[in-house]
Design a protein around this motif. Sequence first.
Motif, PDB file in Angstrom:
ATOM      1  N   HIS A   1       1.053  -1.403   0.016  1.00  0.00           N
ATOM      2  CA  HIS A   1      -0.032  -0.044   0.133  1.00  0.00           C
ATOM      3  C   HIS A   1       0.759   1.123   0.145  1.00  0.00           C
ATOM      4  O   HIS A   1       1.659   1.399   0.764  1.00  0.00           O
TER       5      HIS A   1
ATOM      6  N   ASP B   1       0.746   5.354  -0.052  1.00  0.00           N
ATOM      7  CA  ASP B   1      -0.095   6.560   0.282  1.00  0.00           C
ATOM      8  C   ASP B   1       0.533   7.860  -0.392  1.00  0.00           C
ATOM      9  O   ASP B   1       1.720   8.292   0.307  1.00  0.00           O
TER      10      ASP B   1
ATOM     11  N   HIS C   1      -2.819   4.602  -3.122  1.00  0.00           N
ATOM     12  CA  HIS C   1      -4.008   5.258  -2.457  1.00  0.00           C
ATOM     13  C   HIS C   1      -3.577   7.078  -2.798  1.00  0.00           C
ATOM     14  O   HIS C   1      -2.553   7.280  -2.236  1.00  0.00           O
TER      15      HIS C   1
ATOM     16  N   MET D   1      -4.111  10.289  -2.354  1.00  0.00           N
ATOM     17  CA  MET D   1      -4.897  11.615  -1.337  1.00  0.00           C
ATOM     18  C   MET D   1      -4.381  12.704  -1.872  1.00  0.00           C
ATOM     19  O   MET D   1      -3.748  13.631  -1.435  1.00  0.00           O
TER      20      MET D   1
ATOM     21  N   ASP E   1      -8.663   0.977   6.071  1.00  0.00           N
ATOM     22  CA  ASP E   1      -7.265   1.880   6.299  1.00  0.00           C
ATOM     23  C   ASP E   1      -7.125   2.657   7.361  1.00  0.00           C
ATOM     24  O   ASP E   1      -7.832   4.118   7.275  1.00  0.00           O
TER      25      ASP E   1
HETATM   26 ZN    ZN Z   1      -3.798   4.541   2.791  1.00  0.00          ZN
END
Ligand code: ZN
Length: 218
Positions: free
Chosen positions: A32, A34, A65, A67, A175
């Motif tokens: 994962h 971020d 992911h 953001m 998460d």
């Molecule tokens: Zn995340």
Amino acid sequence: MIKIAPSMLSCDFSAMANEAKSIENAGADVLHLDVMDGVFVPNISFGIPVIASLRPHTALAFDVHLMITEPERYIERFIEAGADWISVHFEACADIGIALDTIRLNGKRVGLAIKPATPAESIFPYLDRCDYILVMTVEPGFGGQALIPETLDKVRILRGELDRRGLTQVSVEVDGGINEKTAPQAIAAGADILVAGSSIFSAADRRAAIKNLRGEEK
Ligand code: ZN
Ligand code: DX5
């Protein structure tokens, strides 16, 4: 089958390649990653060149992911960098349909993420266009926070709605704040992909930590 996705946000950034290998050897299912832009969330992490440089060092799939505000602008570049799964935030997209279609048309796994305050029902119109739903169980931006219990109600709602529509192949990923204590709660609520950063990277035995989160014997 529960999948464990260690979040590289909690790794030693000066040794990312070795950290990714360590996580792969410890039995993780997916890595994962971020990405934070300092606008959608009040923190900045890493981006396209870091992901591209990490790509040759592990065979694990990259769960990216995003953001970031208006992720539509950068999806193709994250795919070129090596993303296999991409989640975009419902709250961040200028055009959710375009974001989801861009991921799909490039043959990658499509994820739609929601922050803790966003009702599960907001993304009902998009469920059949996703491979996974990412339910943030903390406010996005930082690792090491405590899970917000009410977010698990949204996991239940989403799993229920997916099943009701026959979308049983769509996963629900949680998460934030996932550890030995909260993992069973998230699984009971219907999550089948667990992201965990601090609880895995701070563990003396990462393999045991991953097994334990998955609900297997140590
Ligand atoms: Zn995340
Ligand atoms: C937070 C990130 C998470 C975070 C999880 O915005 O999306 O992936 O790294 O970290 P822990 O598991 O420490 O809560």
